[in-house]
Motif scaffolding. Structure first.
Motif: not given
Length: 385
Positions: A363-369, A260-266, A214-219
């Motif tokens: 697009d101001n979304r979280i792409l990865d962590t 979280q990945v996929g969300m709009l970034a604050p 699992i990668a960090n983005r999966d957690i």
């Protein structure tokens, strides 16, 4: 009389059949329900997580303790430590651990069967901690509250030396396999808080269907979301003992704001160490990385990773985030000890020491962590020079 006996036998038959049907239906959902109650099983070791260990405080066995135990003979310089399975309980229970020497060798004993008698438990040598193996883990039973009842539970402890210190920590994780519309899913969970056995401190969850890593983005943490097929579910709750996880369907994930990945970034406003004001609305022309490092405790790798990443990628915004930044040469540095940056801290750091990077797209979304020291592998397919 025969008819009564016959009725009793029939009743027992139907009761048993119902019980079997109930058991077979666990973790089987014929439709896509709004709520999933997933039964979990406890497994040995950290699994795909990194749980770690901590330095315990041992006291001489002649010190005052809440209860007495039977000590083994021939253990010299004995000291005792009480590992608390759940420190939030009103009535505390413990797992006893003692350390000392036997024939000049450093040893430890765990009350594995929870009977306050260490004469029937294994005497084990104190050795260097092997972080990559489960062979030396010690299984132990303990008492814990479940509602108004006291039950018996079990887990594993990792005990060993690292950097000249004796460390102790939990080492267990959870696995749950379930079906939705005949499709099988597998999830795993753990609580990286290693000083107890409960799952109510900082539980983490990941979907591991078709994955061995699992990668960090999966957690995801409590309150965040996992994707099962085309449906998102909120990690709503987990029982203290980890026996059950509750997932609640979410129909509006794409409009959620968060890290979280996929969300709009604050959105954020922060002040740099050079007293410049940075606003997220002005950064959307480029890919933006919020790079958390942790220079405390002698950690140089995470800070150096920021500089290496900054030098490798000049066409993106990279914001270096840490506390008590002493040396800030070139780049954008945000010191979270600055009171003005408190809101930024609560959104993109949330804890004093963090090494996670957030990638925000145009697009101001979280792409990865990702972990900052893994920046090379993580950014290869995201950033195009």
């Amino acid at each position: 009389m025969k008819s009564i006996s016959h009725c009793i036998l029939l009743s027992l038959f139907f009761f048993t059949a119902c019980q079997k049907q109930k058991k077979s239906d666990l973790n089987h959902f014929p439709t896509t329900p709004d709520t999933l109650l997933v039964k979990m099983t406890k497994e040995k070791g950290d699994g795909l997580f990194q749980i770690g260990a901590t330095t315990p405080t041992f006291k001489s066995v002649t010190s005052e303790f809440p209860y007495s135990i039977i000590y083994p003979k021939r253990i010299e310089n004995a000291e005792r430590f009480l590992f608390m399975p759940n420190f939030r309980e009103k009535k505390h229970y413990y797992v006893d651990i003692i350390k000392g020497t036997q024939d000049g060798n450093a040893v430890f004993i765990v009350d594995e069967n929870n009977n306050n008698d260490l004469t029937d438990d294994s005497i084990r040598p104190i050795e260097a901690m092997d972080w990559n193996s489960d062979k030396s883990l010690v299984k132990c039973n303990f008492s814990v509250s479940e509602g108004i009842q006291t039950i018996q539970d079990f887990s594993w402890l990792k005990i060993g030396t690292s950097n000249n210190s004796l460390l102790v920590g939990r080492s267990d994780h959870l696995i749950g396999t379930f079906n939705i519309n005949k499709k099988t899913y597998k999830i795993t969970a753990a609580d990286p808080f290693n000083s107890s056995f409960s799952y109510d401190i900082n539980p983490q969850l990941a979907v591991i269907t078709d994955k061995n890593t699992i990668a960090n983005r999966d957690i995801v943490s409590l309150g965040e979301f996992i994707k099962l097929g085309n449906t998102y579910y909120k990690f709503h709750s987990i029982s203290d003992t980890g026996s059950q996880i509750t997932l609640i369907k979410e129909d509006n994930f794409q409009t959620k704001i968060g890290t979280q990945v996929g969300m709009l970034a604050p959105e954020f406003t922060a002040i740099t160490t050079e007293k410049d004001t940075i606003k997220s609305v002005n950064l959307n022309n480029r890919l933006t990385i919020i790079a958390n490092s942790c220079g405390c405790g002698g950690d140089k790798a995470s800070t150096q990773a920021y500089y290496d990443m900054r030098d490798a990628y000049t066409n993106i915004n990279i914001l270096h985030v840490d506390s008590k930044i002493k040396k800030a040469t070139n780049g954008l540095h945000i010191d979270v000890d600055n009171d003005f940056n408190k809101a930024f801290y609560n959104t993109y750091r949330k804890q004093y020491c963090l090494r996670i990077c957030y990638v925000i797209g145009k697009d101001n979304r979280i792409l990865d962590t990702f972990l900052i020291t893994n920046w090379k592998a993580s950014l290869t397919n995201i950033v195009k020079e």
